[in-house]
Each structure stands twice: as structure tokens, then as C-alpha cells.
Design a protein around this motif. Structure first.
Motif, PDB file in Angstrom:
ATOM      1  N   ALA A   1       0.844  -1.200   0.000  1.00 44.12           N
ATOM      2  CA  ALA A   1       0.000   0.000   0.000  1.00 44.12           C
ATOM      3  C   ALA A   1       0.876   1.245   0.000  1.00 44.12           C
ATOM      4  N   VAL A   2       0.287   2.345  -0.420  1.00 47.28           N
ATOM      5  CA  VAL A   2       0.941   3.647  -0.213  1.00 47.28           C
ATOM      6  C   VAL A   2       0.690   3.989   1.250  1.00 47.28           C
ATOM      7  N   ASN A   3       1.770   3.967   2.051  1.00 50.81           N
ATOM      8  CA  ASN A   3       1.595   4.227   3.488  1.00 50.81           C
ATOM      9  C   ASN A   3       1.799   5.709   3.780  1.00 50.81           C
ATOM     10  N   ILE A   4       0.767   6.314   4.318  1.00 49.65           N
ATOM     11  CA  ILE A   4       0.869   7.726   4.705  1.00 49.65           C
ATOM     12  C   ILE A   4       0.726   7.797   6.221  1.00 49.65           C
ATOM     13  N   ALA A   5       1.776   8.276   6.887  1.00 52.76           N
ATOM     14  CA  ALA A   5       1.703   8.423   8.347  1.00 52.76           C
ATOM     15  C   ALA A   5       1.323   9.861   8.656  1.00 52.76           C
ATOM     16  N   ILE A   6       0.291  10.039   9.473  1.00 52.90           N
ATOM     17  CA  ILE A   6      -0.082  11.403   9.862  1.00 52.90           C
ATOM     18  C   ILE A   6       0.304  11.600  11.327  1.00 52.90           C
ATOM     19  N   HIS A   7       1.027  12.677  11.559  1.00 49.99           N
ATOM     20  CA  HIS A   7       1.759  12.848  12.816  1.00 49.99           C
ATOM     21  C   HIS A   7       1.619  14.297  13.291  1.00 49.99           C
ATOM     22  N   GLY A   8       1.433  14.467  14.565  1.00 48.48           N
ATOM     23  CA  GLY A   8       1.301  15.805  15.124  1.00 48.48           C
ATOM     24  C   GLY A   8       0.082  15.856  16.037  1.00 48.48           C
ATOM     25  N   HIS A   9      -0.734  16.885  15.871  1.00 48.03           N
ATOM     26  CA  HIS A   9      -1.818  17.057  16.836  1.00 48.03           C
ATOM     27  C   HIS A   9      -3.168  17.525  16.320  1.00 48.03           C
ATOM     28  N   ASN A  10      -3.170  18.362  15.303  1.00 47.82           N
ATOM     29  CA  ASN A  10      -4.413  19.043  14.996  1.00 47.82           C
ATOM     30  C   ASN A  10      -5.253  18.256  13.972  1.00 47.82           C
ATOM     31  N   PRO A  11      -6.485  17.890  14.317  1.00 50.02           N
ATOM     32  CA  PRO A  11      -7.273  17.065  13.383  1.00 50.02           C
ATOM     33  C   PRO A  11      -7.786  17.820  12.160  1.00 50.02           C
ATOM     34  N   LEU A  12      -7.607  19.127  12.108  1.00 51.58           N
ATOM     35  CA  LEU A  12      -8.181  19.886  10.988  1.00 51.58           C
ATOM     36  C   LEU A  12      -7.681  19.386   9.643  1.00 51.58           C
ATOM     37  N   LEU A  13      -6.401  19.035   9.571  1.00 48.76           N
ATOM     38  CA  LEU A  13      -5.855  18.543   8.311  1.00 48.76           C
ATOM     39  C   LEU A  13      -6.017  17.025   8.194  1.00 48.76           C
ATOM     40  N   SER A  14      -5.693  16.305   9.264  1.00 50.81           N
ATOM     41  CA  SER A  14      -5.681  14.843   9.158  1.00 50.81           C
ATOM     42  C   SER A  14      -7.061  14.294   8.800  1.00 50.81           C
ATOM     43  N   GLU A  15      -8.105  14.920   9.316  1.00 53.05           N
ATOM     44  CA  GLU A  15      -9.454  14.450   8.990  1.00 53.05           C
ATOM     45  C   GLU A  15      -9.712  14.564   7.487  1.00 53.05           C
ATOM     46  N   ILE A  16      -9.267  15.667   6.922  1.00 54.50           N
ATOM     47  CA  ILE A  16      -9.519  15.870   5.484  1.00 54.50           C
ATOM     48  C   ILE A  16      -8.647  14.906   4.665  1.00 54.50           C
ATOM     49  N   ILE A  17      -7.404  14.681   5.131  1.00 59.66           N
ATOM     50  CA  ILE A  17      -6.551  13.724   4.410  1.00 59.66           C
ATOM     51  C   ILE A  17      -7.228  12.350   4.369  1.00 59.66           C
ATOM     52  N   CYS A  18      -7.796  11.951   5.492  1.00 58.50           N
ATOM     53  CA  CYS A  18      -8.471  10.642   5.530  1.00 58.50           C
ATOM     54  C   CYS A  18      -9.609  10.599   4.511  1.00 58.50           C
ATOM     55  N   ASP A  19     -10.396  11.679   4.454  1.00 57.75           N
ATOM     56  CA  ASP A  19     -11.508  11.723   3.491  1.00 57.75           C
ATOM     57  C   ASP A  19     -10.988  11.648   2.058  1.00 57.75           C
ATOM     58  N   VAL A  20      -9.975  12.463   1.779  1.00 62.97           N
ATOM     59  CA  VAL A  20      -9.458  12.557   0.410  1.00 62.97           C
ATOM     60  C   VAL A  20      -8.798  11.241  -0.012  1.00 62.97           C
ATOM     61  N   ALA A  21      -8.064  10.628   0.915  1.00 61.28           N
ATOM     62  CA  ALA A  21      -7.340   9.394   0.587  1.00 61.28           C
ATOM     63  C   ALA A  21      -8.308   8.300   0.132  1.00 61.28           C
ATOM     64  N   LEU A  22      -9.473   8.258   0.788  1.00 57.63           N
ATOM     65  CA  LEU A  22     -10.469   7.241   0.420  1.00 57.63           C
ATOM     66  C   LEU A  22     -10.825   7.358  -1.061  1.00 57.63           C
ATOM     67  N   LYS A  23     -10.861   8.609  -1.530  1.00 58.73           N
ATOM     68  CA  LYS A  23     -11.262   8.835  -2.929  1.00 58.73           C
ATOM     69  C   LYS A  23     -10.095   8.648  -3.895  1.00 58.73           C
ATOM     70  N   MET A  24      -8.884   8.551  -3.386  1.00 58.74           N
ATOM     71  CA  MET A  24      -7.727   8.465  -4.289  1.00 58.74           C
ATOM     72  C   MET A  24      -7.105   7.064  -4.315  1.00 58.74           C
ATOM     73  N   ASN A  25      -7.836   6.105  -3.777  1.00 55.40           N
ATOM     74  CA  ASN A  25      -7.342   4.724  -3.753  1.00 55.40           C
ATOM     75  C   ASN A  25      -6.976   4.196  -5.136  1.00 55.40           C
ATOM     76  N   GLU A  26      -7.817   4.529  -6.105  1.00 50.11           N
ATOM     77  CA  GLU A  26      -7.583   4.007  -7.472  1.00 50.11           C
ATOM     78  C   GLU A  26      -6.260   4.510  -8.022  1.00 50.11           C
ATOM     79  N   GLU A  27      -5.957   5.779  -7.739  1.00 52.36           N
ATOM     80  CA  GLU A  27      -4.696   6.343  -8.235  1.00 52.36           C
ATOM     81  C   GLU A  27      -3.507   5.619  -7.614  1.00 52.36           C
TER      82      GLU A  27
END
Ligand code: BF8
Ligand code: SF4
Length: 636
Positions: A254-280
Motif C-alpha cells: 500500500a501507499v503508506n501515509i503516516a499522519i503525525h502531530g496534533h491538529n485534526p483539521l488537516l488529518s481528517e480531510i486527508i483521511c476523506d481525500v485518501a479514500l477517494k484516491m485509492n484508485e490512483e
């Protein structure tokens, strides 16, 4: 003397020899190179507050006993300590400010990437803040709640306490804090006040400096409280979720993306976007698409809300890269080792910084803005997919270690589980079991890892001992990471380690809640800002029993703490009346006044106090003794 082990984490112990062989320096190498650490710094008696210095006080009494300006050890130690609290409060409350501003944008209709996920919680908060939400449009409520939260950063009237501190504590505690003059009126102003009073030639009375620090610590509490609650509004209130933890959650295909730090404002959106980019990702050759994993408190946030697996906690963040399988590590704020980019140079891994005020030399910077969150997230995922194409398969060493972890125990989730036993009065079963002694007390584990202790070991040793003594355990931050990695957040751990009466209660609640077995041995309450969730539970119990927090059989422990944020959290826990253990010798021992205030005098003044104990068995014994003493005080 035998050498202290670096860690008990098997995944780290698997990777460390590989790192050594490849000549990759890790946090433990740098720790070894740093020894012996400066004795003056260890005692807190080094002052660099002005350029007449540095000044240092001779702890043996032979050399200087005052700095060049005349500041003595007590003043110097107190100033150094409260500046740490101010920094901790600044970090947590800046995070809170971002969340509150985003909620305001949502209320005003300007933040299309975000929405209100938990409307009921928003309305409950508005009620609590006396904003009369009934009948109002939800966006209007969002706006009013955001503005009432932002008031806690801007109010100038010193006599009016911060909204969030006032409405989330017991009335008795609020009165006490107001009487002591330590109730914050404005988070930012209190942080500024600490910086001002510790400038050269200002507050030189150590106890007065410390009282300023307590106010700063309560500002920290205020910031984290609003941060936690408003994050739930935007991203959902956590509910129990079964997931996995430790580096074995990385996937070779898999393409492993580690999200690290504290603020969910970005990580939440990355999770949403990643779901849609699985095919790529699949097109790029990753058979399993995109695999998001978490590190540190961002990891805890997405683990609690989405069941995203946790790769590791603070001290082993470099190890994630050393697996050779992380394609991108996305970082935002706090607890991100600057060493990450040097480690990443040995691999194909992209370190991606996202915040304008948190960059690392050698990293790729993809600026994150709330108004273009989805675009930033897409760009980040694209960078990760590109990096994946460059991955060197020969360098991939994913340790085959992962444990099941049940996370997601928000205060609401705990009440929901309890309500299956008593729908009308959910706290009753918990309180009855505390009163009858089936549950002896409650312990909150918080805080970091620290190279001065064997990673994860203190947490595990203390927790097993408390479990045997029928203590209900909650955990946040990297402590929660430890328990997740080591399998103590499972039903099996309850069967294996809980004392008989604790096991019976956890089983009764778990079964009633449809878990087909007990609750896990340690309840995962979230990230470090989520320590306020434990206060929610404690305040509810205290109010029901009609006592203040300093009467409850409740303790906290940060056995491996290191950060300024952890210093602030420990201090507010003490200020709220909670006996708080720390397993690392604090940098205050050069001042008898400061040490005595925090470990003894605080008890008379606040009910809470610090317990310093580096030996985990003895720490557990002390915590059990405190719980017994508190029970005695309550006559139970
Ligand atoms: O806020 S426990 S090492 S990651 S400071 Fe940092 Fe300490 Fe971890 Fe989260 Ni908290
Ligand atoms: Fe030295 Fe005083 Fe300056 Fe500190 S503030 S560095 S003790 S002269």
C-alpha cells in the motif's frame, strides 16, 4: 550498573539493530551522546533570561548562590518552570484557537471542507455556555459557540473567568480558584502575563511566580477543553472502535501515509481525500491502495474517530521511517522530531510539513489552509503516491508486531455504555461500584515517552499493578499509544490482569453495552488535549457525590513525561485537586521552595500535589495508597 533498556516495544527492538547496521542515528544514539546531561540544567538552576547570564547557582553551596542580578535558585527554578507551563498552554490553546476559528467559519458558511458532524453535542455545549440554543439555526449556534470560545482568548476584564473553565469544573473548585486568584480570564493574556512577570527584574517571589504558573496551567486546561469539545462537534464524538496498533500496521502493498502531530483539521480531510484516491494509488502499483496510519496525538485523534491504526508513539517516530515502508509522513504541530528529515534522507520517504509556523529544513512544505483544505490534502496524497513509486523494496522491513486496540472512550461513550445498565441514572452503576469498593479508584495515564526511561515500561508496570488493585484506568496521549501497542486496550487484557472485582464490573458494563465481554483494561480517551474528557467524567462523579474533585479516589500519572505541554497538564491536574505522579525527575530540584510547594504545600492549598517517583513499582504502590487515603476521607 546495568544499562537501562531503550524500550520494551518489540517493533522498535527489531528495527534498532537494522538502523545501527545502516548507520542511521536515532533518538537513543543522540541521548547516549548527550550524557552526562548538564547537572545545572537537570536541577533547573541555570538562568538565561537576560544576556548578563547565563548564570548558574552552585547546588553544593560553595560557588555562587545568586545570579548576577541577584536572583536566587528559588526564583530561577520557578521562572524556568512557569515558562514551560506558558509554552504548554500556548501550544494547546493555539490548537484550540484553530478549531474555534474553523467552527466560526463553518457557522458563517465559509469553510466548505468542514461541517457540523455532531449537532446534538453543539447544542449541549451551547446550553452549557448559556447561549439559549433552542429554536436557533444550527449554523447560528455554531457561530455563537465559536465566539463564546474565542472570548476566552480576548476578554480584557480580569474579574470574569474564562467561559470554558467556569462551566466545566465543580462550583466549589471554581470558587477556590477565583479566591486564589488563579482563575484565567483570557488564555492569551495569562500566557503573556507569565512571560512578562518572568522578564529580568520582575516577579522574584518563587511562590508568587508559581501561582502565576497555576493560572497558566488552567489557561492550558481551558484551551484543551474547548479544543476537544469543538473537535467533537466538527469531526464527531468518539465511540468505541476496534483497531490495531504498532508498526505492523504498515502494509507492504500500500501507499503508506503516516499522519503525525496534533491538529485534526488537516488529518481528517486527508483521511476523506485518501479514500477517494485509492484508485490512483492502485494504478501506481499499490495493490492495497492507500493505508493511513497515525503517530502521536494526530494518531490518537483519527484512531478514536475513524479506527485508523496507530503506528507508534512519540519516542519511536523515527522507527516508522526506518521500516522503509512509509511513503509520506505528514506533520502539523508539536512533538515532531526535527531528526525526521535526516532519517528520511536514507529512504524514499517524503516528510511533509503543513503549517506555516512549523517547518523543518529538508522537508517538503505543502501549506495547509482551512479554506483550501481539500486541495492541500490532495496534493499531499499525490506526493505520497509519487514517493511510493520510488520505494526501494530491498529496504522494507515492517516488523510483524501489532496488537488489537479498542479506542474511542469519550465521556459520552462511557456514559452511553453505563446507561445500558441504568438508563435513567447512568453514573449510578459506576458510583455504586466505587462506593462498594469493587472499583477502588480511577487513574488517568497521560503524557509522553522520555529517553530517561525505558520506552513504555513505566506505563505498563504501573498499569498492571493498578489493575490488580481494582483501579479503573483511562489513558490519553502517548500513554494511550503505549497501551494500544502493548495490547492492554483489549478485553483479553481485562481477563488477564484486572483484579476480580474490577473484572466483574468491566464485564457487566461491557456485556450490557453489547461488547460480548468486558470493557478493555485501559480505556482510550484520546489525545493529550482530550485529557479534558477525563475531567468531564470526574466532575460528573464529583457533582453526583456532592464533593469537590480533591475528595475523589482519583489520581493521574505521567510516568514518562517530557514536553512543556505535559508540564502544563500535570500542573492543572494538581490545581484541580488531583494527586499526580510523574516518573521523571523534574528540573526543579535545585529549589527547595519550588519542590516543597509542588509536592507538599499544594496539598493544603489545592488538594492535589505532585508525587515524584521514578521506580514504577513504588509509584504504583504510592498511587494505591493515595486512593485508599481518599476513600477513607470519603468514609467508603
Ligand atoms: O500531546 S503525550 S509526546 S504527542 S506531548 Fe507529545 Fe507528549 Fe506524546 Fe501528544 Ni502529549
Ligand atoms: Fe543571570 Fe539574573 Fe540575567 Fe538570569 S536574569 S541570566 S540570573 S542576571
Amino acid at each position: 550498573m546495568s544499562k537501562m533498556k531503550n524500550t520494551i516495544d518489540p517493533a522498535v527492538n527489531y528495527l534498532l539493530p537494522l538502523a545501527k547496521k545502516a548507520g542511521i542515528e536515532t533518538v537513543w544514539d543522540r541521548f547516549a551522546a548527550m550524557k552526562p546531561q548538564c547537572g545545572f540544567g537537570e536541577l533547573g538552576v541555570c538562568c538565561r533570561i537576560c544576556w548578563k547570564g547565563p548564570c548558574r547557582i552552585d547546588p553544593f553551596g560553595n560557588g555562587p548562590q545568586r545570579g548576577i542580578c541577584g536572583a536566587d535558585a528559588n526564583t530561577i527554578v520557578a521562572r524556568n518552570l512557569v515558562r514551560m507551563m506558558a509554552a504548554g498552554a500556548a501550544a494547546h490553546s493555539d490548537h484550540g484557537r484553530h478549531i474555534a476559528l474553523t467552527l466560526l467559519e463553518v457557522g458563517e458558511g465559509h469553510a466548505p471542507a468542514y461541517r457540523i458532524k455532531d449537532e446534538q453535542k453543539l447544542r449541549n455545549i451551547a446550553e452549557k455556555l448559556n447561549l439559549a440554543p433552542a429554536g436557533k439555526d444550527i449554523r447560528q449556534v455554531a457561530k455563537e459557540v465559536a465566539l463564546a470560545s474565542l472570548d476566552d482568548y480576548s476578554r480584557q476584564k480580569r474579574s470574569i473567568p474564562c467561559n470554558w473553565a467556569k462551566v466545566t469544573l465543580t462550583a466549589e473548585r471554581v470558587d477556590k480558584l477565583v479566591d486564589l486568584g488563579v482563575m484565567p480570564h483570557n488564555i492569551d493574556a495569562v500566557i503573556a502575563e507569565i512571560m512578562a512577570r518572568t522578564h529580568v527584574g520582575c516577579d522574584a517571589d518563587a511562590v508568587n511566580v508559581l501561582l502565576g504558573g497555576l493560572k497558566g496551567a488552567l489557561a492550558d486546561y481551558t484551551g484543551m477543553c474547548l479544543s476537544t469539545e469543538l473537535s467533537d462537534v466538527l469531526f464527531g464524538t468518539p465511540e468505541p472502535v476496534v483497531t490495531k496498533a504498532n508498526l505492523g500496521v504498515l502494509k507492504e502493498d500500500a501507499v503508506n501515509i503516516a499522519i503525525h502531530g496534533h491538529n485534526p483539521l488537516l488529518s481528517e480531510i486527508i483521511c476523506d481525500v485518501a479514500l477517494k484516491m485509492n484508485e490512483e494509488a492502485k494504478k501506481a502499483g499499490a495493490k492495497e491502495g492507500i493505508n493511513i496510519v497515525g503517530i502521536c496525538c494526530t494518531g490518537n485523534e483519527v484512531m478514536m474517530r475513524r479506527g485508523i491504526p496507530l503506528a507508534t508513539n512519540y519516542l519511536s517516530q523515527e522507527m516508522a521511517i526506518i521500516t522503509g515502508a512509509v511513503d509520506a509522513m505528514v506533520v502539523d504541530v508539536q512533538c515532531i522530531m526535527p531528526a525526521l528529515t535526516s532519517v528520511a534522507e536514507c529512504f524514499h520517504t517524503e516528510i511533509i510539513t503543513t503549517m506555516p509556523e512549523n517547518k523543518i529544513t529538508g522537508a517538503t512544505h505543502v501549506e495547509f489552509r482551512e479554506d483550501s483544505a481539500v486541495d492541500s490534502a490532495k496534493k499531499i496524497v499525490e506526493v505520497a503516491i509519487e514517493a511510493f513509486k520510488k520505494r526501494d523494496k530491498r529496504k522494507v522491513n515492517i516488523p510483524d508486531y501489532k496488537q488489537t486496540a479498542i479506542a474511542g472512550f469519550s465521556a459520552e461513550a462511557i456514559v452511553a455504555a453505563l446507561s445500558k445498565l441504568d438508563a435513567k441514572d447512568p453514573l449510578k452503576p459506576l458510583i455504586d461500584n466505587i462506593v462498594n469498593g469493587n472499583i477502588q479508584g480511577i487513574a488517568l495515564f497521560a503524557g509522553c515517552n522520555n529517553t530517561k526511561a525505558t520506552q513504555d515500561d513505566n506505563f505498563i508496570t504501573i498499569a498492571k499493578e493498578l489493575a490488580k488493585n481494582n483501579v479503573l484506568m483511562l489513558a490519553t496521549g502517548c500513554g494511550a499509544g503505549t497501551f494500544a501497542k502493548t495490547g492492554l486496550m483489549t478485553q483479553e487484557a481485562t481477563e488477564a490482569y484486572a483484579g476480580e472485582s474490577l473484572k466483574a464490573v468491566l464485564t457487566a458494563i461491557g456485556k450490557a453495552a453489547g461488547l460480548n465481554g468486558p470493557l478493555p483494561l485501559v480505556l482510550h480517551m484520546g489525545s493529550c488535549v482530550d485529557n479534558s474528557r477525563a475531567v468531564n467524567v470526574a466532575v460528573a462523579i464529583a457533582n453526583k457525590l456532592g464533593v469537590d474533585l480533591d475528595k475523589l479516589p482519583l489520581v493521574a500519572s505521567a510516568p514518562e513525561l517530557m514536553s512543556e505541554k505535559a508540564v502544563a497538564i500535570g500542573t492543572w491536574a494538581v490545581t484541580l485537586g488531583i494527586p499526580t505522579h510523574i516518573g521523571i525527575v523534574p528540573q526543579i530540584m535545585g529549589s527547595s521552595v519550588v519542590a516543597e510547594f509542588l509536592t507538599e504545600k499544594a496539598k493544603d492549598l489545592l488538594g492535589g500535589y505532585f508525587i515524584v517517583e521514578t521506580n514504577p513499582e513504588q509509584a504504583a504502590a504510592k498511587l494505591v495508597a493515595v486512593i485508599k487515603e481518599r476513600r477513607k476521607g470519603l468514609g467508603i
